[in-house]
Design a protein around this motif. Structure first.
Motif, PDB file in Angstrom:
ATOM      1  N   SER A  61      -0.252   2.036  -0.853  1.00  0.00           N
ATOM      2  CA  SER A  61       0.929   2.329  -1.686  1.00  0.00           C
ATOM      3  C   SER A  61       0.727   2.320  -2.823  1.00  0.00           C
ATOM      4  O   SER A  61       0.221   3.951  -2.824  1.00  0.00           O
ATOM      5  CB  SER A  61       0.637   0.685  -1.911  1.00  0.00           C
ATOM      6  N   VAL A  62       1.281   1.712  -3.674  1.00  0.00           N
ATOM      7  CA  VAL A  62       1.960   2.504  -5.091  1.00  0.00           C
ATOM      8  C   VAL A  62       0.454   3.269  -5.464  1.00  0.00           C
ATOM      9  O   VAL A  62       0.427   4.461  -6.803  1.00  0.00           O
ATOM     10  CB  VAL A  62       2.104   1.817  -6.388  1.00  0.00           C
ATOM     11  N   THR A  63      -0.790   3.018  -5.543  1.00  0.00           N
ATOM     12  CA  THR A  63      -2.649   3.037  -6.094  1.00  0.00           C
ATOM     13  C   THR A  63      -2.921   4.547  -5.255  1.00  0.00           C
ATOM     14  O   THR A  63      -3.654   5.382  -5.859  1.00  0.00           O
ATOM     15  CB  THR A  63      -3.135   2.637  -6.134  1.00  0.00           C
ATOM     16  N   ASP A  64      -1.731   4.772  -4.524  1.00  0.00           N
ATOM     17  CA  ASP A  64      -1.960   5.784  -3.688  1.00  0.00           C
ATOM     18  C   ASP A  64      -1.297   7.166  -4.066  1.00  0.00           C
ATOM     19  O   ASP A  64      -1.815   8.832  -2.936  1.00  0.00           O
ATOM     20  CB  ASP A  64      -2.325   5.930  -1.900  1.00  0.00           C
ATOM     21  N   LEU A  65      -0.037   6.891  -4.363  1.00  0.00           N
ATOM     22  CA  LEU A  65       0.870   7.990  -4.132  1.00  0.00           C
ATOM     23  C   LEU A  65       0.577   9.481  -5.136  1.00  0.00           C
ATOM     24  O   LEU A  65       0.492  10.117  -4.717  1.00  0.00           O
ATOM     25  CB  LEU A  65       1.944   7.208  -5.437  1.00  0.00           C
ATOM     26  N   GLU A  66      -0.067   8.972  -6.046  1.00  0.00           N
ATOM     27  CA  GLU A  66      -0.674  10.752  -7.354  1.00  0.00           C
ATOM     28  C   GLU A  66      -1.596  11.196  -6.162  1.00  0.00           C
ATOM     29  O   GLU A  66      -1.737  12.171  -6.142  1.00  0.00           O
ATOM     30  CB  GLU A  66      -0.374  10.473  -8.576  1.00  0.00           C
ATOM     31  N   VAL A 119      -0.989   7.040   6.288  1.00  0.00           N
ATOM     32  CA  VAL A 119      -0.466   6.235   6.127  1.00  0.00           C
ATOM     33  C   VAL A 119      -0.039   4.765   6.448  1.00  0.00           C
ATOM     34  O   VAL A 119      -0.140   4.481   7.727  1.00  0.00           O
ATOM     35  CB  VAL A 119       1.125   6.549   5.454  1.00  0.00           C
ATOM     36  N   CYS A 120      -0.834   3.486   5.641  1.00  0.00           N
ATOM     37  CA  CYS A 120      -0.548   2.581   6.430  1.00  0.00           C
ATOM     38  C   CYS A 120       0.177   1.407   6.015  1.00  0.00           C
ATOM     39  O   CYS A 120      -0.327   0.343   6.029  1.00  0.00           O
ATOM     40  CB  CYS A 120      -2.073   1.738   6.432  1.00  0.00           C
ATOM     41  N   LEU A 126       4.392   3.626   0.885  1.00  0.00           N
ATOM     42  CA  LEU A 126       3.740   5.022   0.908  1.00  0.00           C
ATOM     43  C   LEU A 126       4.621   6.132   1.251  1.00  0.00           C
ATOM     44  O   LEU A 126       4.538   7.059   1.457  1.00  0.00           O
ATOM     45  CB  LEU A 126       2.321   5.217   0.722  1.00  0.00           C
ATOM     46  N   GLU A 127       4.815   5.025   2.858  1.00  0.00           N
ATOM     47  CA  GLU A 127       5.458   5.965   3.929  1.00  0.00           C
ATOM     48  C   GLU A 127       6.899   6.650   3.072  1.00  0.00           C
ATOM     49  O   GLU A 127       7.418   7.459   3.424  1.00  0.00           O
ATOM     50  CB  GLU A 127       5.137   5.299   5.224  1.00  0.00           C
ATOM     51  N   GLU A 128       7.355   5.389   2.270  1.00  0.00           N
ATOM     52  CA  GLU A 128       8.580   5.842   1.794  1.00  0.00           C
ATOM     53  C   GLU A 128       8.558   7.430   0.767  1.00  0.00           C
ATOM     54  O   GLU A 128       9.475   7.974   0.981  1.00  0.00           O
ATOM     55  CB  GLU A 128       9.387   4.713   0.656  1.00  0.00           C
ATOM     56  N   LYS A 129       7.457   6.813  -0.053  1.00  0.00           N
ATOM     57  CA  LYS A 129       7.421   7.604  -1.399  1.00  0.00           C
ATOM     58  C   LYS A 129       6.949   9.628  -0.661  1.00  0.00           C
ATOM     59  O   LYS A 129       7.404  10.409  -1.015  1.00  0.00           O
ATOM     60  CB  LYS A 129       6.146   7.392  -1.909  1.00  0.00           C
ATOM     61  N   CYS A 130       6.406   9.185   0.808  1.00  0.00           N
ATOM     62  CA  CYS A 130       6.162  11.226   1.389  1.00  0.00           C
ATOM     63  C   CYS A 130       6.667  10.787   1.609  1.00  0.00           C
ATOM     64  O   CYS A 130       7.310  12.279   1.860  1.00  0.00           O
ATOM     65  CB  CYS A 130       4.748  10.550   2.423  1.00  0.00           C
ATOM     66  N   LEU A 131       8.176  10.636   2.544  1.00  0.00           N
ATOM     67  CA  LEU A 131      10.057  10.476   3.177  1.00  0.00           C
ATOM     68  C   LEU A 131      10.526  11.525   1.616  1.00  0.00           C
ATOM     69  O   LEU A 131      11.181  12.701   2.213  1.00  0.00           O
ATOM     70  CB  LEU A 131       9.944   9.584   3.600  1.00  0.00           C
TER      71      LEU A 131
END
Ligand SMILES: [Mg+2]
Ligand SMILES: [Zn+2]
Length: 221
Positions: free
Chosen positions: A168-173, A183-184, A188-193
């Motif tokens: 989630s959001v805490t993993d983005l940076e 990704v689970c 986070l998956e949407e952000k990675c895409l």
């Protein structure tokens, strides 16, 4: 080339987010708008998490810890994953935006305390005060709370293959600095895409183990 892993706790090692589940269960007044402000990135994670816990009286410490230990579920395959990384000599760091008083008891069976980086807590006042032993370094202006990119910069060799596991959001940076992201979670998956970051989706840690085993030989050649 060597590998190093940075693994999130809430929603990744545990099946759901413990901060959210604590807030839902104890339901202190005003926590929900604060959560929404974090997710919309209106306020920083550090500010939001600090504010949410400041709505909970310190005397609830024991109840909250017991609630998490009794209700949180560890994702399948995590114990085997810890064993695998130990055998393979891959440093496994737990980088968590969670709080020590519930993260530590949950992780106790896996003996990872020397590689655990999370937020701290102070129960000396009337309300819970969160402390930030791993705040952002000079290169991060995100006001993370527990700053995962700062920890990656501090702990990983320049040329190591950096693997980030999160939801989630805490993993983005952190994901932005990774060579590969496992990704689970949908966020986070949407952000990675969106950001075109290399990622693999997983639901059980077996999938992470088998990927790491398959690519182990290639790495060491
Ligand atoms: Mg998480
Ligand atoms: Zn930061």
């Amino acid at each position: 080339m060597s590998r190093i892993i940075f693994c999130d706790f809430d929603g990744t090692i545990t099946k759901s987010d413990n901060i959210i589940s604590i807030m839902k269960h104890f339901d202190p007044p005003g926590w929900e708008p604060i959560k929404d402000q974090i997710l919309s990135r209106e306020i920083s994670i550090r500010e939001g998490v600090g504010k949410m816990f400041a709505t909970l009286p310190s005397e609830l410490k024991k109840d909250i810890t017991e609630y998490v230990v009794e209700t949180a579920e560890i994702r399948g395959g995590f114990g085997e994953f810890v064993d695998y990384t130990k055998q393979a000599g891959i440093p496994l760091n737990i980088v968590s935006g969670g709080i020590d008083f519930f993260v530590k008891p949950m992780l106790a069976p896996f003996h990872l305390e020397d590689h655990l980086y999370c937020n701290g807590s102070d129960f000396s006042g009337q309300y819970i005060r969160i402390t930030w032993p791993h705040a952002c370094d000079e290169y991060c202006s995100n006001d993370c709370g527990c700053c995962k990119p700062s920890l990656i910069r501090k702990l990983a060799d320049q040329d190591a293959e950096k693997i980030v596991i999160g939801d989630s959001v805490t993993d983005l940076e952190a994901a932005k600095l990774a060579d590969l992201v496992f990704v689970c979670g949908v966020y986070l998956e949407e952000k990675c895409l969106e950001l075109n970051l290399p990622y693999k989706r997983f639901t059980h840690f077996d999938e992470v183990i088998s990927y790491l085993k398959q690519t182990e030989e290639v790495i060491s050649r």
